[in-house]
Structures are given as C-alpha cells and as structure tokens.
Design an enzyme around this catalytic site. Sequence first.
Site, PDB file in Angstrom:
ATOM      1  N   ASP A 176       0.905  -1.137   0.000  1.00 27.62           N
ATOM      2  CA  ASP A 176       0.000   0.000   0.000  1.00 27.62           C
ATOM      3  C   ASP A 176       0.949   1.192   0.000  1.00 27.62           C
ATOM      4  O   ASP A 176       1.598   1.466   1.011  1.00 27.62           O
ATOM      5  CB  ASP A 176      -0.871   0.001   1.261  1.00 27.62           C
ATOM      6  CG  ASP A 176      -1.902   1.102   1.187  1.00 27.62           C
ATOM      7  OD1 ASP A 176      -1.493   2.256   0.924  1.00 27.62           O
ATOM      8  OD2 ASP A 176      -3.099   0.840   1.380  1.00 27.62           O
ATOM      9  N   HIS A 177       1.083   1.850  -1.132  1.00 31.26           N
ATOM     10  CA  HIS A 177       2.179   2.821  -1.230  1.00 31.26           C
ATOM     11  C   HIS A 177       2.001   3.986  -0.251  1.00 31.26           C
ATOM     12  O   HIS A 177       2.958   4.676   0.063  1.00 31.26           O
ATOM     13  CB  HIS A 177       2.391   3.309  -2.669  1.00 31.26           C
ATOM     14  CG  HIS A 177       1.451   4.363  -3.123  1.00 31.26           C
ATOM     15  ND1 HIS A 177       0.183   4.079  -3.575  1.00 31.26           N
ATOM     16  CD2 HIS A 177       1.579   5.713  -3.208  1.00 31.26           C
ATOM     17  CE1 HIS A 177      -0.416   5.199  -3.910  1.00 31.26           C
ATOM     18  NE2 HIS A 177       0.400   6.220  -3.702  1.00 31.26           N
ATOM     19  N   HIS A 239      -5.887   2.642   1.032  1.00 35.59           N
ATOM     20  CA  HIS A 239      -5.119   3.764   1.595  1.00 35.59           C
ATOM     21  C   HIS A 239      -5.806   4.413   2.796  1.00 35.59           C
ATOM     22  O   HIS A 239      -5.185   4.647   3.829  1.00 35.59           O
ATOM     23  CB  HIS A 239      -4.862   4.834   0.536  1.00 35.59           C
ATOM     24  CG  HIS A 239      -4.268   4.304  -0.738  1.00 35.59           C
ATOM     25  ND1 HIS A 239      -3.309   3.322  -0.751  1.00 35.59           N
ATOM     26  CD2 HIS A 239      -4.495   4.614  -2.040  1.00 35.59           C
ATOM     27  CE1 HIS A 239      -2.970   3.066  -2.008  1.00 35.59           C
ATOM     28  NE2 HIS A 239      -3.670   3.827  -2.810  1.00 35.59           N
TER      29      HIS A 239
HETATM   30  C1  BG6 Z   1      -3.395   4.985  -6.344  1.00 39.03           C
HETATM   31  C2  BG6 Z   1      -4.730   5.069  -7.040  1.00 39.03           C
HETATM   32  O1  BG6 Z   1      -3.369   3.880  -5.490  1.00 39.03           O
HETATM   33  O2  BG6 Z   1      -3.183   6.173  -5.599  1.00 39.03           O
HETATM   34  C3  BG6 Z   1      -4.780   6.299  -7.935  1.00 39.03           C
HETATM   35  O3  BG6 Z   1      -4.941   3.902  -7.817  1.00 39.03           O
HETATM   36  C4  BG6 Z   1      -4.430   7.529  -7.158  1.00 39.03           C
HETATM   37  O4  BG6 Z   1      -6.077   6.424  -8.510  1.00 39.03           O
HETATM   38  C5  BG6 Z   1      -3.127   7.347  -6.390  1.00 39.03           C
HETATM   39  O5  BG6 Z   1      -4.295   8.596  -8.075  1.00 39.03           O
HETATM   40  C6  BG6 Z   1      -2.873   8.525  -5.471  1.00 39.03           C
HETATM   41  O6  BG6 Z   1      -1.606   8.387  -4.891  1.00 39.03           O
HETATM   42  P1  BG6 Z   1      -0.760   9.635  -4.433  1.00 39.03           P
HETATM   43  O7  BG6 Z   1       0.479   9.043  -3.858  1.00 39.03           O
HETATM   44  O8  BG6 Z   1      -0.495  10.453  -5.676  1.00 39.03           O
HETATM   45  O9  BG6 Z   1      -1.589  10.401  -3.455  1.00 39.03           O
END
Ligand code: BG6
Length: 486
Positions: A176-177, A239
């Site tokens: 989960d980045h 997230h």
């Molecule tokens: C991803 C989603 O997991 O997270 C995208 O699939 C989204 O739709 C992105 O744009 C948002 O990540 P961050 O790090 O740019 O807030």
Amino acid sequence: ITEETALITIFGGTGDLANRKLYPAIYRLYAKGFLKENFAVIGTARRQLTDALFRERVASSIASIADKSHIQAFVSHFYYRSHDVTNKESYKVLLDLSNELDTTYHLKGNRVFFLAMAPTFFNEIAIRLKSEGLVATKGYQRLMIEKPFGHDLASAQELNDALGHAFNENQIYRIDHYLGKEMVQNVSAIRFANPMIEALWNNRHISNVQVTLAEELGVEERGGYYDNSGALRDMFQNHILQVVSLLLMDFPLTLDKAEIRAEKVRLLRSLDVPELDVVNNLFVPGQYDANPTDPQTFKAYRSEENVSPTSTTETYVAGKLTSHSDRWNGVPIYIRTGKRLSNKKTNIVIEFKNDRPDLFDDSSEKVANTLVIEIAPNESITLKLNVKVPGLGLATQPTQLQTAADAVDQNAPEAYEKVIHDCLRGDATYFSHWDEVALSWQLADRIYEGWKLSPTELPNYDSGSAGPIAADELLARDGHTWYPLS
Ligand code: BG6
C-alpha cells in the site's frame, strides 16, 4: 548500510509502474549501497525484448536521477525474458535463468517476486511459481504484490488462497504505497514519541478526526481500470483505512511488525459496519461532472476515455466512520477522497474539544485547537493555538506552530524505494496484513451494498470543485465542517 542479496523478478517488467517507480527505486537503493554486486533483476512481460534492449529501457527510466558513470554497471544486472503467464515453458525459462543468475551473482537462493501487472493473472502466477519450482531455493522467497488485492471480500479471499499455494503470510508483502510515505510513517513518531500528544489521543479530548485524500487529476488514461473500480475500491478500502488504522490504533508494546499489525487489526475490528439502511446517511458517493466554465479541459467523468457514458462509478466518497473501542467511542472519523477536486491535498486533521468557559474579551477570535499532519503537496505538521492579542485588554487571537513545509515531489519513487528495501530486509511493518485486507473489504462491501439499495443521482459535483454538497451536509449534521481543502 547493509548490502542486500537477492534476485528480483518483476512480472510486468515493461509496464508503467516498473518504468516510473520500480527501476528508479532499485537504482536509488544501488546508489546508496543497499544493492551492490550481489543482486540481479529479471524483467518479464509478454513482448519480445533482448537483454540489451531491456537494459536501454531501464537506463532511460533512471536517466533523470542517475549518475551517468553508474548507469552501465547498474543495468548490467538486468535481464529480460518474454513470458506467457499461462505457459509452463515460460516458467521453465525463468527457472533456468534464475538458477544461473543465482550462481553468477552469489544470490544465496534469495528471491523476490514482484507482481506489477494486471491482477487477472496474480492467482495463476502464484500457483505456477510453486508448481514449476521457482520458489524451491535454500534462501528466502518473498512475494510483493500491488493493489488491487481483489475486487471485494470474496475475490480477495480467492486471491489470498491462490497465493497461499506458494507463499505463507510472512512471505507476502502486500503493497500500500501510502504506508511508504514519509508523513504516514511519521504518524507513529508524532504519537508515540510525544507523550503530550498521546495523552490527548482519545474521546475525552478529540472532537473529530478528518482524513482527506483529495486529487486534482481526473482518471487520466486509466478509465478502463477505474470504471470497474471506483473511489471506494481504489482509495478507501486500502489507503484510507490503512491511514486510519495507523492513526487511531492503540499504543503497541514495541514497534515490531507483529505488535503493530495486531493493534491495527484491533482498531479495524472496532470500526462499526453500518446497517444497510443507514449506509446512505453515512457514506456519500460522488461523480464529477464537467466544469461549467471550462467543459473542454475539465470534462465530465462520463466523457472520459474508456468510461461508460452512463457510468455510475463513484469518483468521490466521503464518509463518517465510528469505532466502538473505549478510546474512540463517540468520535466521528470523517474521511473523503475524490478525483478532479479543486486541488491536491492529502492530510490528517485532528480537532480537539473545547468545553471550557470562554474567559476572554468579546472581541476575541478563537480557533479550535487543531493538529494538522499534511502529507501532500507539502509535508508539515501544524498545531493551531490561541494567544493573547498584544496590548491592553484580554482578547485572544489564533496562531499556529508549524514545521517547515517541504514540497513533496509527486514523482519521487521514495515510497517504492522504502517498500522494496523493507521487503529485502524482511520487514513487513508497512505492508497490509491479510486480516487488515479482509476487514477493510468487509466494510467496503457493505457500503457498496447499501449504495446499491438506494442509488444516489450522479454526477453530483463539478470538476474542480470541493466535492458534492452532501459531503458538507454529512458534517453539518454533527455541527462540524471540513477543514478547508486549499
Ligand atoms: C493509487 C490510485 O493507489 O493512488 C490512484 O490507484 C491515485 O487512482 C493514487 O491517483 C494517489 O496516490 P498519491 O500518492 O499520488 O496520493
């Protein structure tokens, strides 16, 4: 700095994620000395490519961040094999190359498999990795897997069972980045390294919690994926609930992964799963419409490429979560996320209660004591307080204490650098455990079910706005307002 030793095999080696995030992340680990001589990377995907052409692609993906004199040595560790995930022969080719590289680079049989491709194939790959002998080594075998982890609880369970053929829970690193983000990891430090804050972290002192993951961008070129997914699956199930669980979990005994996971799971378990007939009062879906002043640039979601013109997919969700834990009972936890909002804003807002009599002059301006943890577009921590207006009289005015607000580079691979490094070290603290995934799907599935029973009229917010009116009403009913987006 400890040098890591492993063979990293990337399924989806020519894809967007690999080029934009994974190769730069692996390069950074190399530049910092976490990877030196004893590593190799195999890229696989359907198309035919020679090792030389693959290396050129990898070189160009790191061109903007790499030290030119390192590039050739770095890419010499990269190999490519065309791969058909359903074909036994393809795995035999991979196995032979893996064994050869194991010897050449002294990799000790350590293997990381990274699934960075369409989820349709995850089950098959996991089963074949086992049946074709790729995970039978004397070193460690770990699987890194990108979202989406299933489409609902049932499919997630099926995927988990398939992965279980080849890997046990301790070998699976579900990415989960958001958990790799600096300020999300900082949440634990802010709480657990500051007794003053932790002492206030409960329903006696906190009035409400707000978690916002707002995006300015629309679905861009991902309409095909997104139209089958929507904001609840794309951002909430993973997230948002991961951030909420880290933010509100109980004090762990240690920062060991098992302790943190146990506390996160306990928190997720304490979240109320709403009855179907109240889902619509608690969770607001939204979909963006064209911006009335510039409908060409900011088109309606339904006019985006690869999106059905009658789509009812939500590009926004706001909601009110509640917990029946002793600590959080009675505190609304508001969450929201959406595409094509007025601006990018990722933050956590903790508003403290004010139940003291007001002793100051009528002319006083007061702000609720608020702690804001900003994750993007800047990284900062702000504490809002009231102080005396200088001079005669006893009036107050708001002020704030703020850490330096450093801009986050949106394209920085830092999060992936962290997750890959953690996986190589065998530290799964900032990954999602199966129990967390299952509980999150249970909640998301219930919300979908409730929405299906009485659908909301969509679209219901303009591209470039702050979201649907109903999201404001959700808080207004409790006497609260959203912390401003901009
Ligand atoms: C991803 C989603 O997991 O997270 C995208 O699939 C989204 O739709 C992105 O744009 C948002 O990540 P961050 O790090 O740019 O807030």
